[in-house]
Design a protein around this motif. Structure first.
Motif, mmCIF file in Angstrom:
data_model
loop_
_atom_site.group_PDB
_atom_site.id
_atom_site.type_symbol
_atom_site.label_atom_id
_atom_site.label_comp_id
_atom_site.label_asym_id
_atom_site.label_seq_id
_atom_site.Cartn_x
_atom_site.Cartn_y
_atom_site.Cartn_z
ATOM 1 N N VAL A 564 0.937 -1.055 -0.102
ATOM 2 C CA VAL A 564 0.104 -0.006 0.069
ATOM 3 C C VAL A 564 0.896 1.294 -0.138
ATOM 4 C CG1 VAL A 564 -1.827 1.244 1.357
ATOM 5 C CG2 VAL A 564 -1.855 -1.241 1.193
ATOM 6 N N ASN A 565 0.945 2.069 -1.106
ATOM 7 C CA ASN A 565 1.890 3.285 -1.265
ATOM 8 C C ASN A 565 0.817 4.534 -1.330
ATOM 9 O OD1 ASN A 565 4.299 1.775 -1.383
ATOM 10 N ND2 ASN A 565 3.586 1.006 -3.571
ATOM 11 N N ALA A 566 1.342 5.456 -0.742
ATOM 12 C CA ALA A 566 0.478 6.642 -0.519
ATOM 13 C C ALA A 566 1.521 7.642 -0.975
ATOM 14 C CB ALA A 566 -0.210 6.922 0.711
ATOM 15 N N ASN A 569 0.057 10.968 3.450
ATOM 16 C CA ASN A 569 0.099 10.294 4.598
ATOM 17 C C ASN A 569 -0.779 9.022 4.328
ATOM 18 O OD1 ASN A 569 1.690 11.928 6.009
ATOM 19 N ND2 ASN A 569 0.023 13.079 6.569
ATOM 20 N N LEU A 570 -0.554 7.967 5.001
ATOM 21 C CA LEU A 570 -1.625 6.634 4.844
ATOM 22 C C LEU A 570 -2.374 6.873 6.285
ATOM 23 C CD1 LEU A 570 -2.574 4.082 3.893
ATOM 24 C CD2 LEU A 570 -0.832 2.969 5.192
#
Length: 768
Positions: A564-566, A569-570
């Motif tokens: 999961v790449n953002a 921010n995540l």
């Protein structure tokens, strides 16, 4: 050579020590002597007993009797058994063997309770013979078997000299040592007893077989003269008595009459070309009885009778040859008569019947069953008719092909023609001509197939229908093309549907390309998108939402890494509980100062069912306690506890650097003079009294669950046979392991059956 006193495990207090005169040494396995094994008893009655197998690698010398009481045969691998060996006198002695066949029929065995040895020139050996209720009495001259005696030398065959009376108990005197010796014609009989009382062995009469070599002095033949020395003699008697063997002709030679030759083996084999001739000068040669006469010579044989020859069998009989032809030649003809049964002529070759004319008359029908090769019925230059005269069918049945060849073939059926093929593929073919299948004036043309209906054309298949074309399959149908193909509606909708149930499957060996203004996929149940390679679900320049609108979970599952790449921010916001579960391992790592904290409530770090909680510092220590004060300090590199306490004090009189053990009063000086003071556990780091002092102990103070409460400080603690528990009593059962766990440091329980111990594990012994 030194003498080594036995060393073993003392099971009373679980220690290894040398043996004393009052100790027993027990071995459950074998004893191996690499040089020699000498066993010496205290008296002549001592016995060496082996309950299992025994193997002797060298010579086995026995001065007394050898008694074999095995349940299987005595197996000897030597090529010869030397009997009467080392008889250095000039007097010949007989030798041989006996076979005690069985207890004599009708004789009920009795019990022997006492044996009395014979005294040379004074009295013969005797035994006391008792009854179990229906025992048969013994009499003078009986050959008696004694078996199962406590003194094995009392087992054997004996000849009864006298019996004290006809009632029980009987005192039975045997021939042998004393005043009446064993007769020279019964040298196989035993002549002495070993004195014994309180016995319970068995005695009975026997059926006896004897084979021996004559000594030239004893064993008289039928005329009363002894057989020559070296003659091989044999004898068998049911209910044997002495007179059977001492009478003239009591023994017979192994070679004797034709009957005895038959008894010894029923075959005669010639060793040369000399004939065996039977010449009948008068009388007949008769073979009769319930048996059979088998003549099986391998050479040519002849049986010629000067008069009539009759061979009559009382059951089914055969006259045959295993090779060559069998000829029946009658000077006035050959008559074969089967009476009311059949005459069966069977051959695996050809049956050749040659005659000027042949007539087969059968009132019950004629059957010709031919197999093994091609067959034919041929009429040369004449018609061949197969006909039923008044009624009946002509059936032509073939297990293979039915081949009808003619200049032209006409099949006329006034009631219809039926051609049916089964068991293999069939065809109806016209070579280089048209083939027409039609109904001439009326009727329907049916093409029906139980399986696939395959229509192949060298050019096109042209199906012209003046009405509609209806293709209906009760199961499935397929339209296949080997090139680019299409199913097209020129105007109107094109519908692919299943009417009542079933899926619509669209499968492509390459891509499935769906182009439309909008694609609307509505499902009343679930939607599944499956791919076997890397896949992308992308929205260009707009948001992408994955949502459940009313209820239900949103599950993201990955067989491998979930990445999961953002770009920023995540943010994971949960109104309830956030639960992260991994079936193998998971890690939370930060490149800077990081924390895992609970704003309020407890923070629990644990392993649920198994495994350790590992705290490791790259440098520095691990502090356990409050934010400002450490209750315990653990070295962050090797896990050593850097602080702790001890409960015992040093006994007065202990000097610095003394080796100490745990006594009932505390740490005292260790001393090898006795077992009680010899178990050293540490060193005194300073002199002390009952109130102070410190001890450096190599093991750790811990706690353990006891099977039973300890009674004194300093007691040794052993692993118990109840898993996970300890005891101050060592185990003693066969196969148990004596393992020291440590020493008792307090008899006050920490709770339940848990007591503090000094943990000092040590293997003691395994009990055999």
């Amino acid at each position: 050579m030194a003498t080594y006193k036995g060393v073993g495990l003392d099971t009373t207090n679980a220690r290894i020590r040398s043996g004393s005169s009052s100790d027993d040494i027990s071995f459950d396995a074998q004893i191996t002597a690499t040089d020699a094994l000498s066993v010496t008893g205290g008296t002549t009655s001592d016995t060496l007993t082996v309950t299992g197998d025994a193997s002797v690698g060298g010579d086995f010398t026995v001065t007394g009797d050898i008694i074999s009481r095995g349940a299987v045969d005595l197996v000897v691998q030597d090529n010869f058994i030397d009997l009467n060996f080392a008889n250095s006198t000039t007097t010949r002695e007989s030798g041989g063997l006996t076979v005690q066949m069985n207890r004599t029929s009708g004789f009920v065995a009795g019990t022997v309770t006492t044996f009395v040895a014979g005294s040379a020139g004074v009295s013969n050996p005797t035994f006391t013979y008792t009854s179990g209720g229906s025992t048969t009495a013994l009499a003078a001259g009986d050959v008696v078997v004694i078996s199962g005696a406590a003194q094995a030398g009392n087992d054997g065959l004996f000849v009864v000299q006298a019996v004290s009376g006809a009632s029980f108990p009987q005192t039975v005197t045997i021939k042998g040592i004393g005043t009446t010796a064993v007769d020279g014609d019964t040298p196989w009989a035993q002549n002495q007893f070993e004195a014994d009382t309180g016995d319970s062995c068995t005695a009975f009469k026997t059926d006896l077989f004897v084979q021996l070599v004559a000594d030239g002095v004893n064993f008289p033949d039928a005329s009363g003269s002894p057989f020559s020395a070296g003659t091989f003699l044999t004898a068998f008697y049911a209910g044997a008595v002495e007179s059977n063997f001492t009478s003239n002709g009591g023994y017979s030679t192994v070679e004797s009459t034709l009957q005895s030759a038959y008894n010894g083996g029923n075959g005669i084999t010639t060793g040369s070309s000399t004939d065996i001739a039977f010449t009948l000068t008068s009388g007949n040669f008769t073979a009769s009885g319930a048996g059979s006469v088998n003549l099986t010579p391998t050479g040519a044989s002849s049986f010629t009778s000067g008069a009539a020859l009759t061979l009559t069998g009382g059951a089914a009989s055969a006259l045959s040859t295993s090779g060559g032809a069998l000829t029946l030649d009658g000077a006035a003809g050959v008559n074969i008569q089967g009476n009311a049964a059949e005459v069966d002529i069977t051959t695996t070759g050809a049956l050749d019947i040659n005659a000027a004319a042949a007539t087969f008359d059968a009132t019950g029908g004629l059957t010709m069953a031919l197999s093994g090769g091609a067959s034919s019925i041929t009429s040369t230059a004449q018609n061949l008719s197969l006909a039923t005269a008044t009624s009946g069918e002509i059936d032509i049945t073939s297990a293979g092909n039915l081949d009808l060849n003619g200049v032209a073939t006409t099949i006329d059926g006034s009631a219809g023609v039926s051609i049916g093929g089964a068991g293999a593929a069939s065809d109806f073919t016209s070579t280089a001509q048209d083939l027409t299948i039609e109904t001439a004036t009326s009727g329907t043309l049916f093409l029906t197939s139980a399986a696939l209906l395959d229509m192949n054309a060298g050019a096109n298949i042209d199906i012209d229908v003046t009405g509609s074309f209806d293709m209906l399959a009760t199961t499935t149908f397929s339209i296949d093309g080997t090139g680019a193909s299409n199913v097209t509606a020129t105007s109107g909708n094109l519908t692919l549907s299943t009417a009542t149930s079933g899926d619509v499957n669209i499968t492509s060996a390459a891509d499935v390309d769906m182009d439309a203004a909008n694609v609307d996929v509505d499902a009343t149940a679930a939607i599944t998108l499956d791919a076997a390679a890397a896949s992308t679900f992308t929205v260009a320049g707009a948001s992408l939402s994955l949502a459940t609108t009313g209820s239900g979970e949103l599950d993201l599952t990955s067989a491998g890494l979930m990445d999961v790449n953002a770009g920023a921010n995540l943010d994971i916001d949960v109104t309830g509980t956030y639960n992260m579960t991994a079936t193998s391992t998971f890690g939370i790592a930060g490149t800077g100062a990081s924390s895992i904290q609970a704003t309020s409530g407890n923070l629990t770090v644990q392993t649920a069912t198994s495994g350790n909680v590992i705290l490791e510092a790259a440098s520095g220590d691990i502090l356990l306690g409050s934010a400002t004060t450490a209750d315990a300090v653990i070295d962050g590199q090797n896990g050593t506890v850097l602080s702790g306490t001890s409960a015992l004090s040093i006994v007065a009189g202990v000097a610095q650097f003394d080796v100490v053990y745990i006594s009932a009063s505390g740490y005292a000086k260790a001393d090898a003079s006795a077992v009680a003071t010899a178990f050293a556990v540490g060193l005194a780091s300073e002199a002390g009294s009952a109130a102070n002092g410190k001890v450096i102990t190599m093991p750790q103070v811990a706690a353990a669950t006891f099977a039973s409460a300890p009674s004194a400080v300093g007691q040794r603690v052993y692993l118990h046979t109840t898993a996970g528990q300890v005891s101050t009593t060592p185990p003693s059962g066969s196969g148990n392991v004596v393992f020291q766990v440590g020493f008792v440091v307090s008899t006050t329980a920490l709770g339940g059956a848990i007591y503090p111990i000094l943990f000092q594990p040590m293997f003691i012994a395994e009990i055999g």
